[in-house]
Scaffold this active site. Structure first.
Site, mmCIF file in Angstrom:
data_model
loop_
_atom_site.group_PDB
_atom_site.id
_atom_site.type_symbol
_atom_site.label_atom_id
_atom_site.label_comp_id
_atom_site.label_asym_id
_atom_site.label_seq_id
_atom_site.Cartn_x
_atom_site.Cartn_y
_atom_site.Cartn_z
ATOM 1 N N HIS A 78 41.151 49.693 36.810
ATOM 2 C CA HIS A 78 41.246 48.038 36.542
ATOM 3 C C HIS A 78 39.631 47.827 36.092
ATOM 4 C CE1 HIS A 78 44.653 48.781 39.040
ATOM 5 N NE2 HIS A 78 45.133 47.459 38.303
ATOM 6 N N TYR A 80 38.255 45.057 37.144
ATOM 7 C CA TYR A 80 37.786 44.474 38.159
ATOM 8 C C TYR A 80 37.440 45.554 39.222
ATOM 9 C CZ TYR A 80 42.165 45.488 40.917
ATOM 10 O OH TYR A 80 43.282 46.486 41.426
ATOM 11 N N ALA A 108 52.142 44.667 38.306
ATOM 12 C CA ALA A 108 52.555 43.418 39.507
ATOM 13 C C ALA A 108 51.806 42.375 38.741
ATOM 14 C CB ALA A 108 51.906 43.949 40.788
ATOM 15 N N HIS A 242 47.046 40.422 48.965
ATOM 16 C CA HIS A 242 47.617 41.689 48.458
ATOM 17 C C HIS A 242 48.728 42.390 49.046
ATOM 18 C CE1 HIS A 242 46.911 45.155 45.774
ATOM 19 N NE2 HIS A 242 46.441 46.086 46.732
HETATM 20 N N1 HPA Z 1 47.495 36.830 39.761
HETATM 21 C C1 HPA Z 1 46.888 37.833 39.245
HETATM 22 N N2 HPA Z 1 47.271 39.218 39.253
HETATM 23 C C2 HPA Z 1 48.498 39.495 40.077
HETATM 24 C C3 HPA Z 1 48.908 38.246 40.865
HETATM 25 C C4 HPA Z 1 48.342 36.792 40.639
HETATM 26 O O1 HPA Z 1 49.214 36.098 41.252
HETATM 27 N N3 HPA Z 1 50.149 38.997 41.378
HETATM 28 C C5 HPA Z 1 49.792 40.619 41.167
HETATM 29 N N4 HPA Z 1 48.903 40.524 40.275
#
Ligand code: HPA
Length: 269
Positions: A78, A80, A108, A242
């Site tokens: 990612h 990030y 996700a 998480h």
């Molecule tokens: N925000 C951003 N990314 C995510 C989230 C969320 O709530 N849940 C899983 N990935």
């Protein structure tokens, strides 16, 4: 860089998959469905960026779903994590170079649309890239695709129709919505979620958009499936963590694997 990794893989397997799956956070189960698996840890493939995120196993798996040759990226990197946009799309470009013509991206995501519940699966109809980066910025790789690729059907309408049909046959509920891609790694504020809802987003996550841009650039057709692992910030009184994201992913990945197994052979490539 890309061709070196593709040649390295091609030299180690006879399989030439035309269909691939990218598995998101906590969704790693599907690779086990492949028979005659050939596994390549990312760290072993030349130039392949290794994932640091918890819940991302980090290997490329090739194998057979019945008679269909398929590739699975179990884990992704990612923005990030500090990777460059080019590193984030490296795997998809290698797959495209190896001959993959269709990729199913899973991720996700937080649910913004109140019609979604935690644990829901939702097709991505389109995305809004708010990551502040585009993997195609810089000199265009003319060998891969055009300078200004079209994105009007970034997520194949035909594939979405097929996915809905397969889900219906299996009795799996499959929603649909627009995915907003943000940089992360902090989750959104409630104000940011209200903003995302106002601009038309139904789900929010930290992946997928760069890879889908790179795939479209190469003429590789895409499908996206989000697992709504949590309701987005400010919707419920509880905070987001998480562990909840991974827990929901683990609870849903059996259903997702069932859907993918039935769906992949039905995607026309
Ligand atoms: N925000 C951003 N990314 C995510 C989230 C969320 O709530 N849940 C899983 N990935």
């Amino acid at each position: 860089m890309i061709s070196e990794a593709a040649a390295w893989i091609a030299a180690r397997t006879k399989l030439r998959p035309r269909v691939a799956v990218v598995l998101g956070s906590g969704l790693g189960g599907f690779a086990d469905e492949l028979m005659g698996r050939e596994e390549f840890p990312y760290a072993s493939i030349p130039n392949w960026p290794a994932s640091t995120a918890v819940g991302h196993a980090g290997k490329l798996v090739l194998g057979l779903l019945g008679t269909l040759e398929a590739a699975v990226m179990s884990g992704r990197v990612h923005l990030y994590e500090g990777y460059t946009p080019a590193q984030v799309v490296f795997g998809v470009r290698v797959l495209g170079t190896l001959g993959v013509r269709a990729v199913v991206f899973t991720n996700a995501a937080g649910g913004i649309n109140l019609a979604f519940e935690r644990g829901a699966l939702a097709l991505i109809s389109d995305h809004i890239n708010l990551q502040g980066a585009n993997p195609l910025a810089g000199a265009n790789a003319d060998a891969l695709g055009p300078r200004f690729p079209d994105m009007t059907e970034a997520y194949s309408a035909a594939y979405r129709a097929t996915a809905k049909q397969v889900a219906r046959e299996l009795g799996i509920r499959l929603g649909e919505g627009v995915y907003a891609a943000v940089l992360g790694p902090s989750y959104e504020t409630p104000a940011e979620i209200r903003y995302l809802r106002a601009i038309g987003a139904d789900m929010v996550g930290m992946s997928t958009a760069p890879e889908v841009i790179a795939a479209n650039h190469m003429g590789v057709r895409c499908l996206g499936i989000s697992c709504v692992t949590n309701m987005a910030a400010g919707i419920l009184p509880s905070k987001i963590n998480h562990e909840e994201v991974l827990e929901t992913g683990a609870a849903v990945r059996g259903t997702l694997a069932k859907l993918l197994k039935a769906l992949l052979p039905r995607l026309e490539v």
